[in-house]
Design a protein around this motif. Structure first.
Motif, mmCIF file in Angstrom:
data_model
loop_
_atom_site.group_PDB
_atom_site.id
_atom_site.type_symbol
_atom_site.label_atom_id
_atom_site.label_comp_id
_atom_site.label_asym_id
_atom_site.label_seq_id
_atom_site.Cartn_x
_atom_site.Cartn_y
_atom_site.Cartn_z
ATOM 1 N N SER B 566 -10.918 -1.624 -19.855
ATOM 2 C CA SER B 566 -9.677 -2.393 -19.762
ATOM 3 C C SER B 566 -9.269 -2.971 -21.107
ATOM 4 O O SER B 566 -8.136 -3.384 -21.283
ATOM 5 C CB SER B 566 -9.821 -3.501 -18.730
ATOM 6 N N SER B 567 -10.213 -3.019 -22.051
ATOM 7 C CA SER B 567 -9.882 -3.561 -23.361
ATOM 8 C C SER B 567 -10.496 -2.720 -24.466
ATOM 9 O O SER B 567 -11.511 -2.067 -24.270
ATOM 10 C CB SER B 567 -10.431 -4.984 -23.525
ATOM 11 N N MET B 568 -9.837 -2.783 -25.614
ATOM 12 C CA MET B 568 -10.399 -2.196 -26.823
ATOM 13 C C MET B 568 -10.324 -3.276 -27.880
ATOM 14 O O MET B 568 -9.339 -4.011 -27.938
ATOM 15 C CB MET B 568 -9.543 -0.990 -27.234
ATOM 16 N N SER B 569 -11.393 -3.411 -28.645
ATOM 17 C CA SER B 569 -11.290 -4.330 -29.780
ATOM 18 C C SER B 569 -11.475 -3.541 -31.058
ATOM 19 O O SER B 569 -12.272 -2.610 -31.121
ATOM 20 C CB SER B 569 -12.333 -5.440 -29.690
ATOM 21 N N VAL B 570 -10.702 -3.922 -32.044
ATOM 22 C CA VAL B 570 -10.695 -3.207 -33.306
ATOM 23 C C VAL B 570 -10.904 -4.228 -34.417
ATOM 24 O O VAL B 570 -10.268 -5.285 -34.410
ATOM 25 C CB VAL B 570 -9.335 -2.485 -33.500
ATOM 26 N N ALA B 571 -11.824 -3.914 -35.331
ATOM 27 C CA ALA B 571 -12.000 -4.786 -36.490
ATOM 28 C C ALA B 571 -10.946 -4.406 -37.510
ATOM 29 O O ALA B 571 -10.976 -3.314 -38.060
ATOM 30 C CB ALA B 571 -13.397 -4.623 -37.067
ATOM 31 N N LEU B 572 -10.000 -5.306 -37.713
ATOM 32 C CA LEU B 572 -8.783 -4.986 -38.453
ATOM 33 C C LEU B 572 -8.490 -6.033 -39.513
ATOM 34 O O LEU B 572 -8.690 -7.222 -39.291
ATOM 35 C CB LEU B 572 -7.584 -5.048 -37.502
ATOM 36 N N ALA B 573 -7.989 -5.561 -40.633
ATOM 37 C CA ALA B 573 -7.395 -6.453 -41.623
ATOM 38 C C ALA B 573 -6.151 -5.757 -42.149
ATOM 39 O O ALA B 573 -5.977 -4.561 -41.931
ATOM 40 C CB ALA B 573 -8.370 -6.731 -42.751
ATOM 41 N N GLY B 574 -5.313 -6.500 -42.822
ATOM 42 C CA GLY B 574 -4.135 -5.853 -43.402
ATOM 43 C C GLY B 574 -3.150 -6.887 -43.892
ATOM 44 O O GLY B 574 -3.223 -8.063 -43.503
ATOM 45 N N ARG B 575 -2.259 -6.442 -44.744
ATOM 46 C CA ARG B 575 -1.247 -7.348 -45.291
ATOM 47 C C ARG B 575 0.021 -6.589 -45.630
ATOM 48 O O ARG B 575 0.056 -5.369 -45.565
ATOM 49 C CB ARG B 575 -1.774 -7.990 -46.579
#
Lengths: 484, 1099
Positions: B566-575
Motif C-alpha cells: 500500500s505504500s512505497m518509500s523512497v530516499a530522496l533529495a533534490g533542489r
C-alpha cells in the motif's frame, strides 16, 4: 400589430424594431431593414457558408438580454435556497449517502449552516437571504430556479456549459446565438457586448466566442477601466481620418474592379464606414457621466470602493446599450483578489461572499429597478447566474471555512422579459445537496430565453461540419412553468 | 410449407424461394438497415414503442397498433408508413418502390418470419452496423487512388503539365475557358506570398519582371526555385500545418500552463519543410517518432528530430487534474487526441464515434475505443531530444577529472584524519577551534547526529561521569539500533538499495543525469562555484547532478499497484524544482506535482493507490526539464518558502535529484535511520576520562576517513565524512591545494560548456504494459463496456499489424498510413497542399473526406497527383513546384459572367481567386515593408502585446512589434489568443482546422485604423522614407507602391497620392523638398497604404 417602440432612442444607426418574421419581411421588402441588417452581417468571404439574415420564429415577448455572470459559483444555500436543516445538523458528518460526483464531497465532511438569515420578501414571500438586501427588495420581480443540475463540478467545464451549452466549448456563446438569431437593432453597434471587469474567466475567451458563427456575433468587449474597446479610440483626428478613408476608398474601388470577387472587397470598404461611426458612438454610450445624479447614485457609480464603482458603471452601461439596440449584454464580476474566480469561496465564505455581494448586488438591484421604471423590464430578460453552486458541507466548521464546488441543484434567477416574478421553481433536499423536484439543465434555461425572444431553440441552427448545429444540441425544453 | 414466389420483376430472372429465404434475402436487410436504429433492442430509445426485431414484436406492433398483420396489407401499419401514408418512415428517405413492393408481397405471403427470439442489444446493434458498414466502406475516399492517365492535350501551349490537362478538360466540359495568364507583377506577388508568406522585395520584383519579359516559363521556374530554397518557405508551410495540428504554446482552460517544448516542434516543422523531408517520414515521426529503429538524426545540432515530431499529440487544450479527482478529464483529453489524429491524417471524424457508431461514415464506436487503447498505452511524457554526441565528450572529461580529484582527496584527507586524535585531545583552552564548535552544546541533540557523543561529553565537568555516560550512550545506541533493524526487516521490503546500478523490473530512466548519475558510496560531488573543492561525498545511488546539475534526469515507476504494497518509500533529495509527479491515466496536466528542497536524502512515503486497482497510476521523479508538467499552474509552483516567479517558465534550471533507496511497506511509517555510523565508536570498554573519550571519538571519525580512503567504506562512513566536511574538519579549500585547485578549475570550465538539454513532450513505451481501453457505453464514462483490443479502424482490417503489436501499435499504424496504396494519407495531404496553393482544396472540406464533407471537384486529378506524389518520394517541395508552375496557377483573377453563373465557387479553377492574406501574412508584410522585419529563424515564442497582463495565468504582454520577428514566433496562448491575429481569423488552437474562416468585419477596420502595431509600423516606415534620397514625391510614391504592392503606381494613382501627401503634411505650404522630409506626411501615407485592400489581399 407592431410592438410599440418604448425605447424612444434617437441613437444614430438605429433601425425600426422588428416583431415577427412577417413584419420583418414586410419591412425588408422596402429594402431598408434588409440592407441595414445585411451590412452588419460579417459574411464569410467564401461561398457555401454565407449566413442569412434571420428574424424571429414566433412573436417575441422580450427583445434583449442582460446576463449578470456571477463567475465562480455563488452559494445557493446562502442566497436563494434556505435550508434550516443545515443549522440543526451543523457539524454532523454528511455520510456516504450524500457523496456525489456532482460535488466535491466525501463522507467525512460536515454540514455547514448559512451565516446569513433568510427572510420572505415582498408580496410574493420569496425567500432571499440577508446577503442580498437590495436584490431582496426586488423579490417580486425574480423568478428563482433552485434546481439546476450541471455536469462536472469544475469551473472551466461549467462556464463553457453555461455559455455554450457544452462542457467542451468550441461552440458559440448564448449571446452570439441571440445576436445571430435576431440581428441587431443598431447597425453601428454589435449584437453582443461583454462588459468586462478586467478578468478572464475559467474556460477563457471562448466563453464569449462566436465559434463557427460569423465573427460579427462574437462578444465585443467593453472594459470597465481605460479604453473601453480595443482600437476604438481613433488614432487620428476626425478630419484627418476622414481624409485617409476617402483616399483609401478611392484606391480600393480600383482594386475591387481587378479582384475576382468584387463584393468581398466592397463589403470590406463598407466596414470602414461602420468602424468610423463606431469610434464615436461606442464611447458616447459608454460614458455615464451625464446620467442624472440620482441614477448614478442608485447604481453605485459614486462608490468609494473601486470594484463596486466599476461594476456599477458597467450595469449602467448595460441599460444604455440595451436602449441603443444591443441585443445581448453580459457583465462579468471583478476579480477582487488572487482567488481562482470571484465567487469561488473555498475558504472565507462569509467575508468574501459579503465582499462580492457588496460590489455587485446594489447595481444589480438598481438595474432591475431602473429597467422597470423605464418600462424596459418587460422586454428585457435579466439573467443572474453563476456556473455552479457551493457545497452545503465543508471539511471542518470554523470561522474561515468555505464551501466547495457543487452542481447538483444550484440557484439562478431570471427577471423581466416574460419570466414570472416572485416565484421559486424546483426543489433541493433538506440540505440543498441534491435536486429532488423539477431538475433543469442550463440548456432548458437557454431554450426558454430563446423562446421569449421569439426563437425556437430547435430551429435556430447553423450548418457547420455538415450538421445543423444548435445552442441546445439534443437537450433543452421551454420551461413554460417559469413564464408569466 | 413451401411458398413459391416469382421475382422476375426486380432480379431480371425467375427465382424460386421459400418464404423464409425470401425474408432473409429481401426483408431482413431492409428492416435492419432502415428500422433497427430506432426500433430494436439496439435503440437508445424505442420510438413509438415499436420493435421490429422479432416476429412477435413486429406483429404485436407499438403504440399505434400492429406493424405487420400477416396476409393483410391494408391493416399493416408498416406498409402505410413506408408508403408515407400515415407515419413517414424511414424519416430521412423514402424507400425505393421495389423495396416497398417486396414488403407488400411478404405480407401477402403471410409475413413468414423465422425470428423466434428478439436479439440482444449487442446482437441487434451488430446486425444493424454490419449492414450499414458494408455499404459505407465502398465510399470513394476509402478506395485506393486509381491509376489514371491525364486527358489528352487539347491546348499544348496551355496544358503542358498533366495537372493543367485535367483542369482544362473540366472547364471545357462545362463550356468554360481558363482565364488569361496573370501579369508579371501579379505573379511575382502571388508566388512570393504562396511560397514564403512575404511580399516580394523591389529587387525580386524588378528581376522577375525583366526575366518574365524574355521567357515567362523560365522566369516563373527560376523565381519558384529561389523561393523554395528560401528558409522562409519552411516558415510558411509549417504555419499551414500548424493549423491542422492545432498548434498552441499553452494548454488553456483555467491556468494556461505552458505546453512544454511546443516551440521546438514548431521549429522542427520549419526545418523539416525546408529540408523537404518526405511527408511519409513526417507521418512516421509525428505518430511514432519515439519508436523508429533508425530515427532521423541531425548530426550538426546533435538532435533526434524524429523524437520531436511526437509533440503532435501533446497540442490542444489540456484540462488540469486527473480522472481520479474528477472522472472524465482524461476521457476528454483522449477525445481531443483521436479527433486531431483522425482529422489530420485521415480527414475522417472518428471522434463522432465516441458515443455511438458514426451516423454516416464507416467508423464504429469500437473503432474509437480501439484507437483510444493505442494512444493511451504509451506514457505521455517528456523526452530529451539531444543525441549522446551533444554531451559525451564533456561527460567523459568530467568523469576523468573527478577520478583524478578523487585520488588526490584520498591521500589528502587520510593524512588529515591521522591528526584528529591530537587535535581533539588538546587542552580545552587552546583546543582546536573548529572541533570546539563542532561539539558546541545544542538544546536537544539528536542521537542520529555524529556530534551527539561529543556534545554530551563536553557537558561533563570532570572525568567521574565519563564511563557512566558512555555506557548509557552505548546501551541506548544498541537498543535503538536493534529495534530499528528489527523494524526494518519486519516492516519494509527492499525494492532496491542501489548496491548495483540496476533498476528494479518495470522502472525506466531517462536523461544523461540518470545515465551518468549512479555512484558508489563516497564519490565526491565537485563544487561548481565558491572556494570549496567538493560539496560533499555522495552516498551510493543515483544523483542526476553527480557530474553536473545541467544534466537532466527522470526515473519512472511501473504501475504503482504492481509493486504489491500500500505504500512505497523512497530516499530522496533534490533542489531547484526537481520533484515528483503522480500520473493517473496519463493525466495530461497532472496536479499531483510536488517539488523537493533538501540536500540529504530523506525517506518519503508514496501512496500506491491500491484502492483503485483499475486506474493506471505511475510516479515519475524528474528534474524540471524532464517534468512534463513543469511549471504547473502558478499557485502550485512552491516548495517550502520558495515560489517560482510566474514569469519564470522554468527553462535552463540547475535542477537535480538524488535517489538512494526504495522500499515498499504497509502503513504510514517510513524507514528510520539504523545509526550504522556509530558501530565502530561503541566497540570495547567505556573510556574512563574525557581525554580518552575524545581520543576514541577522534579515532572513530578518522576510521571512517581511512576506510573511505582505502576503498572499504562501511555503512554510515560517508555520513560521518560529510559531517566532518560540513564542520570544516577536512581540508577542502581550493586556495590550500594547488593541484586540486587546478583540477577544480578544469572541471568547472568543462562543466560550463554543457548546455541545458532540449526537451519536448513525447511518448515512451519502454517497460509499458499495453492496455485495452474499455468501451464507454453511449459515451458515458461511468457506464463501462468490455475492453476493446487495440486496433485501427475496422474498415482497414487485415491490412495492417496494429492489433498484433507488442506495444501500443502506433508504429504499425504509422507504417500502414504511409503504404503507397493507402486510400487516405497521400490524398488528404496533397489536397491540403492544393488548398494552400489555390485557396481551396479539390475537396473543399480538407478535414472531412467522409459523407459530411464535399466530394472532390476533380476526383481523377486528386488521384493522379496523390499517386505521383507518392512515386515522387512524398516531396512537398516538388509537389508545390509542380502546382505553381502549372498554367492553372498562373491564371489571372478574371471571371467571365458565364463562369460566375456556371461555376460560382470556382470549383473548376477557371481563374485564380483574389484572397485576403492570412493574419500572419498581413503582419509579416507590414514588418517587411516598413523595414522592421527581423528574419531570424527559430527560438522560444514571443508574447503578443496585451492590454492587461494576468500573472496567475502567465498571460504576459510582449513588445508591440514582437521584436520585428515573423508572426509564426508569436506565443499562441489558448486562453487569450493574440488579438491582432484572432481578428484576422487565426484559428482557435483547440481543434484541428483544415480551412480557415475568412471573415470581413468592422473590427478589422478598427484594428487597421487604430491598432498600435499598425500605426507603429506606419511610423517606422515613415521615418525610413524621409531618409531616402528621393528627388520627387512621385519617385517616393513609386517606391512605396513597389515595396508595398509589388507594382509601380499608374498615372492616376500618382495624382491621387501626390495630392494626399500635401493634405497630410504638417503645413500645406511646404515646398517639395520640405514635403519629402516631412515624416508626418509619409507616416500617414504609409498608414493608408497598409489599409489598402490591395495590400491586404493577394490575387
Amino acid at each position: 400589430m407592431r410592438r410599440k417602440n418604448s425605447h424612444n432612442c434617437t441613437c444614430p444607426g438605429r433601425t425600426a424594431p422588428v416583431a415577427t418574421r412577417r413584419e420583418f419581411l414586410g419591412q425588408a421588402s422596402t429594402g431598408f431593414g434588409m440592407l441595414a441588417l445585411a451590412s452588419l452581417m460579417a459574411d464569410r468571404a467564401y461561398a457555401g457558408l454565407s449566413s442569412s439574415v434571420r428574424a424571429p420564429h414566433h412573436r417575441p415577448i422580450a427583445k434583449n438580454v442582460i446576463f449578470l455572470f456571477m463567475d465562480g459559483g455563488p452559494s445557493h444555500v446562502d442566497t436563494f435556497d434556505p435550508k434550516p436543516a443545515l443549522k440543526t445538523h451543523e457539524g454532523e458528518k454528511i455520510g456516504e449517502g450524500a457523496v456525489s460526483k456532482r460535488s466535491q464531497s466525501s463522507a467525512e465532511r460536515v454540514w455547514l449552516s448559512s451565516p446569513w438569515t433568510f427572510r420572505q420578501r415582498g408580496q410574493s414571500g420569496l425567500w432571499v437571504s440577508d446577503l442580498f438586501p437590495n436584490i431582496a427588495a426586488s423579490a417580486d420581480q425574480l423568478c428563482v430556479v433552485r434546481s439546476l443540475v450541471g455536469e462536472q463540478p469544475l469551473h472551466g467545464q461549467q462556464n463553457l456549459l453555461l455559455h455554450t451549452g457544452r462542457v467542451i466549448g468550441a461552440a458559440p456563446s448564448l449571446g452570439s446565438w441571440v445576436s445571430y438569431g435576431l440581428g441587431t437593432e443598431n447597425r453601428n453597434l454589435p449584437g453582443y457586448v461583454l462588459l468586462n471587469n478586467d478578468w478572464t474567466p475559467n474556460g477563457g475567451w471562448e466563453n464569449f466566442s462566436s465559434a463557427f458563427l460569423p465573427a460579427t456575433h462574437e462578444a465585443t468587449l467593453l472594459r470597465a477601466k481605460g479604453k473601453p474597446v480595443d482600437n476604438i479610440e481613433p488614432a487620428d483626428a476626425p478630419a484627418l481620418q476622414r481624409r485617409k478613408l476617402d483616399l483609401l476608398a478611392a484606391q480600393d474601388r480600383r482594386f475591387a474592379a481587378k479582384a475576382s470577387d468584387a463584393s468581398a472587397i466592397e463589403s470590406a470598404i463598407r466596414n470602414y464606414e461602420t468602424a468610423f461611426r463606431m469610434q464615436y458612438l461606442v464611447p458616447k454610450l459608454a460614458d455615464v457621466s451625464r446620467e442624472p445624479e440620482h441614477i448614478r447614485h442608485m447604481y453605485g457609480v459614486d462608490s468609494a470602493n473601486e470594484f463596486q464603482k466599476y461594476y456599477a458603471v458597467q450595469c449602467l452601461r448595460a441599460r444604455r446599450l440595451i436602449e441603443a439596440g444591443v441585443r445581448f449584454v453580459e457583465i462579468t464580476c471583478p476579480q477582487i483578489d488572487n482567488n481562482n474566480s470571484p465567487w469561488d469561496q473555498h475558504g472565507k465564505l462569509k467575508v468574501k461572499h459579503e465582499e462580492n455581494a457588496m460590489i455587485t448586488e446594489q447595481s444589480v438591484a438598481a438595474l432591475i429597478e431602473d429597467l422597470r421604471r423605464r418600462g424596459l423590464l418587460d422586454e428585457t430578460i435579466v439573467l443572474w447566474a453563476g456556473e455552479m453552486g457551493r457545497t452545503p458541507h465543508t471539511p471542518k466548521v470554523h470561522a474561515d471555512c468555505g464551501r466547495d464546488h457543487h452542481v447538483d441543484g444550484y440557484s439562478i434567477f431570471l427577471a423581466g422579459g416574460g419570466f414570472k416574478g416572485g416565484m421559486a421553481y424546483g426543489r433541493t433536499d433538506e440540505f440543498g445537496n441534491v435536486v429532488v423536484e423539477h431538475p433543469l439543465m442550463i440548456q432548458d434555461i437557454h431554450a426558454t430565453i430563446l423562446h421569449l425572444l421569439g426563437l425556437d431553440h430547435e430551429k435556430l441552427t447553423y450548418r457547420f461540419g455538415g450538421r445543423d448545429v444548435s445552442l441546445t444540441d439534443v437537450h433543452g425544453r421551454v420551461v413554460t412553468e417559469l413564464l408569466a | 410449407m413451401l411458398v413459391f414466389v416469382l421475382l422476375g420483376d426486380r432480379a431480371g430472372f425467375a427465382e424460386e424461394l421459400d418464404g423464409n429465404a425470401f425474408f432473409e434475402r429481401r426483408i431482413r436487410p431492409v428492416l435492419i438497415k432502415h428500422c433497427y436504429e430506432c426500433h430494436s433492442a439496439a435503440s437508445a430509445e424505442i420510438k413509438g414503442g415499436l420493435r421490429v426485431d422479432s416476429r412477435d414484436a413486429i406483429r404485436k406492433g407499438g403504440e399505434s397498433g400492429p406493424a405487420v398483420v400477416p396476409g393483410k396489407v391494408g391493416a399493416s401499419l408498416l406498409v402505410k408508413a413506408v408508403r408515407r401514408e400515415s407515419f413517414e418512415m424511414p424519416p430521412d428517405i423514402k424507400l425505393p418502390d421495389a423495396v416497398i413492393a417486396d414488403l407488400v408481397r411478404w405480407i401477402e405471403l403471410g409475413a413468414p418470419d423465422p425470428r423466434d427470439h428478439p436479439p440482444s442489444a449487442a446482437e441487434a446493434a451488430e446486425l444493424s452496423w454490419n449492414i450499414v458498414f458494408e455499404e459505407r466502406k465502398s465510399w470513394w475516399s476509402l478506395q485506393p487512388p486509381r491509376d489514371v492517365s491525364p486527358p489528352p492535350t487539347e491546348d499544348a501551349g496551355w496544358s503542358r503539365d498533366p495537372v493543367d490537362r485535367f483542369v482544362l478538360a473540366g472547364l471545357r466540359e462545362a463550356g468554360l475557358s481558363p482565364a488569361p495568364t496573370a501579369d508579371a507583377a501579379t505573379l511575382a506577388r502571388r508566388l512570393s506570398f504562396v511560397l514564403t508568406g512575404l511580399p516580394p522585395t523591389p529587387d525580386q520584383f524588378t528581376d522577375f519582371v525583366g526575366r518574365f519579359r524574355d521567357d515567362p516559363d523560365r522566369a516563373v521556374a527560376t523565381f519558384t526555385d529561389e523561393l523554395l530554397a528560401s528558409p522562409h518557405f519552411g516558415e510558411r508551410i509549417a504555419r499551414h500545418w500548424m493549423d491542422v495540428v492545432r498548434y498552441g504554446d499553452t494548454y488553456g482552460y483555467e491556468w494556461d500552463n505552458p505546453a512544454k517544448g511546443a516551440w521546438r516542434y514548431r521549429d522542427y516543422l520549419i526545418r523539416a519543410f525546408n529540408a523537404d523531408v518526405g511527408f511519409d517520414q513526417m507521418v512516421l515521426e509525428q505518430l511514432a517518432g519515439d519508436l523508429l529503429a533508425s530515427p532521423r538524426i541531425d548530426d550538426e545540432s546533435c538532435r533526434n528530430e524524429s523524437l520531436v515530431g511526437t509533440m503532435f499529440y501533446h497540442l490542444g487544450e489540456h484540462r488540469h487534474g486527473d480522472s481520479l479527482e474528477f472522472n472524465g478529464i482524461h476521457q476528454e483529453m483522449i477525445d481531443n487526441k483521436i479527433n486531431a489524429f483522425s482529422k489530420t491524417f485521415l480527414a475522417t471524424t472518428v471522434a463522432c464515434a465516441r458515443c455511438h457508431d458514426h451516423k454516416l461514415d464507416a467508423v464504429a464506436q469500437r473503432d474509437y475505443y480501439a484507437l483510444a487503447g493505442v494512444f493511451m498505452t504509451p506514457r505521455w511524457t517528456t523526452r530529451v531530444v539531444d543525441t549522446p554526441q551533444r554531451t559525451q565528450n564533456a561527460i567523459a572529461r568530467l568523469k576523468t577529472l573527478r577520478g583524478e580529484m578523487h585520488a588526490l582527496l584520498l591521500e589528502r584527507w587520510k593524512s588529515a584524519a591521522a591528526k584528529f586524535q591530537d587535535e581533539i585531545t588538546a587542552d580545552i583552552k587552546d583546543r582546536h577551534e573548529t572541533w570546539r564548535k563542532a561539539f558546541a552544546a545544542k538544546e536537544t541533540p539528536s542521537n542520529e547526529d555524529p556530534a551527539y557523543p561529543g556534545i554530551r561529553l563536553e557537558t561533563l565537568e570532570d572525568d567521574t561521569q565519563v564511563a557512566k555516560l558512555w555506557g548509557e550512550m552505548a546501551d541506548a545506541w544498541r537498543t535503538a539500533r536493534e529495534t530499528r533493524l528489527a523494524d526494518k526487516a519486519k516492516k519494509f521490503n527492499v525494492v532496491t538499495d542501489f548496491s548495483t546500478p540496476d533498476l528494479p523490473a518495470g522502472w525506466t530512466m531517462h536523461g544523461d543525469g540518470m545515465r551518468h548519475g549512479y555512484v558508489r558510496d563516497g564519490t565526491p560531488l565537485v563544487a561548481l562555484t565558491g572556494d570549496a573543492i567538493v560539496r560533499r561525498l555522495l552516498p551510493r545511488g543515483y544523483h542526476t547532478h553527480a557530474l553536473s546539475s545541467r544534466l537532466p534526469g527522470s526515473l519512472r515507476t511501473p504501475r504503482l499497484q504492481r509493486l504489491g504494497a500500500s505504500s512505497m518509500s523512497v530516499a530522496l533529495a533534490g533542489r531547484e524544482w526537481s520533484g515528483h509527479i503522480t500520473l493517473v491515466e496519463n493525466a495530461f496536466q497532472a496536479e499531483k506535482v510536488f517539488f523537493l528542497d533538501r540536500t540529504e536524502p530523506q525517506w518519503q512515503r508514496f501512496d500506491m493507490f491500491m484502492k483503485y486497482p483499475d486506474w493506471r497510476v505511475r510516479t515519475e521523479f524528474a528534474t524540471s526539464d524532464l517534468n512534463p508538467n513543469f511549471p504547473p499552474r502558478t499557485g502550485k509552483t512552491t516548495v517550502g518558502d520558495l515560489v517560482l516567479p510566474p514569469r519564470d517558465l522554468g527553462d535552463g534550471k540547475r535542477s537535480w535529484f538524488s535517489i538512494t533507496g526504495v522500499v515498499t511497506h504497509e502503513g504510514n511509517e517510513t524507514p528510520q535511520d539504523t545509526l550504522d555510523g556509530f558501530a565502530t565508536l561503541y566497540l570495547g570498554d567505556p573510556p574512563q576520562t574525557r581525554a580518552e573519550a575524545r581520543r576514541r571519538i577522534g579515532d572513530w571519525l578518522a576510521g571512517a576517513v581511512r576506510r573511505w580512503a582505502d576503498d572499504t567504506p562501511q555503512a554510515g562512513d560517508v555520513a560521518l565524512i560529510n559531517w566532518l566536511l560540513a564542520h570544516d574538519l577536512l581540508p577542502n579549500r581550493i586556495a590550500d591545494d594547488a593541484a586540486l585547485g587546478r583540477l577544480v578549475a578544469d572541471y568547472r570550465a568543462v562543466e560550463a560548456t554543457l548546455e541545458s538539454a532540449r526537451t519536448v513532450i513525447s511518448m515512451d513505451e519502454r517497460d509499458i504494459e499495453p492496455v485495452s481501453y474499455r468501451l464507454n457505453i453511449r459515451g458515458n464514462i461511468d457506464d463501462l463496456g468490455d475492453p476493446v483490443p487495440r486496433d485501427f479502424l475496422q474498415v482497414f482490417a487485415g491490412q495492417h499489424d496494429v492489433n498484433k503489436s507488442p506495444g501500443s501499435g502506433r508504429l504499425e499504424l504509422a507504417t500502414f498510413l504511409i503504404r503507397p496504396d493507402h486510400p487516405l494519407t497521400a490524398r488528404v495531404y496533397v489536397n491540403r497542399v492544393w488548398g494552400w496553393v489555390f485557396g481551396q482544396g479539390l475537396v473543399s472540406t480538407p478535414n472531412d473526406f467522409g459523407r459530411l464533407g464535399r466530394p472532390p471537384s476533380h476526383p481523377e486529378l486528386l488521384d493522379y497527383i496523390a499517386r505521383t506524389f507518392v512515386i515522387d518520394g512524398w516531396s512537398t517541395k516538388r509537389l508545390i513546384r509542380r502546382l505553381v508552375l502549372s498554367h492553372t496557377f498562373r491564371q489571372a483573377g478574371r471571371v467571365t459572367d458565364r463562369a460566375r453563373n456556371v461555376d460560382p465557387d470556382n470549383r473548376l479553377l477557371g481563374h485564380y481567386p483574389t484572397r485576403r492574406l492570412e493574419a500572419e501574412a498581413i503582419r509579416d508584410a507590414m514588418l517587411a515593408v516598413s523595414g522592421r522585419l527581423d528574419l531570424t529563424l527559430f527560438g522560444p515564442s514571443i508574447d503578443p502585446p496585451r492590454p492587461k497582463e494576468d500573472e496567475a495565468k502567465r498571460l504576459f504582454s510582449g513588445p508591440v512589434d514582437g521584436n520585428g520577428r515573423r508572426t509564426i514566433y508569436t506565443r499562441i496562448t489558448l486562453m487569450e489568443p493574440p488579438k491582432l491575429l484572432a481578428v484576422f481569423n487565426q484559428p482557435s488552437p483547440k481543434i484541428s482546422t483544415g480551412r480557415r474562416d475568412v471573415t470581413n468585419a468592422p473590427s478589422q477596420a478598427l484594428t487597421l485604423l487604430n491598432d498600435a502595431f499598425i500605426t507603429g509600423q506606419a511610423e517606422y516606415w515613415g521615418a525610413a522614407l524621409v531618409r531616402r534620397p528621393d528627388d520627387s514625391i512621385e519617385q517616393r510614391i513609386g517606391a512605396m507602391f513597389l515595396t508595398a504592392l509589388g507594382r509601380p503606381a499608374d498615372d492616376h494613382e500618382m495624382r491621387l497620392w501626390r495630392d494626399a501627401v500635401r493634405d497630410f503634411a504638417a503645413d500645406p505650404g511646404l515646398s517639395e523638398r520640405e514635403l519629402l522630409a516631412d515624416t508626418r506626411a509619409w507616416t500617414r501615407i504609409a498608414h493608408v497604404l497598409f489599409n489598402t485592400k490591395e495590400f491586404l489581399y493577394c490575387r
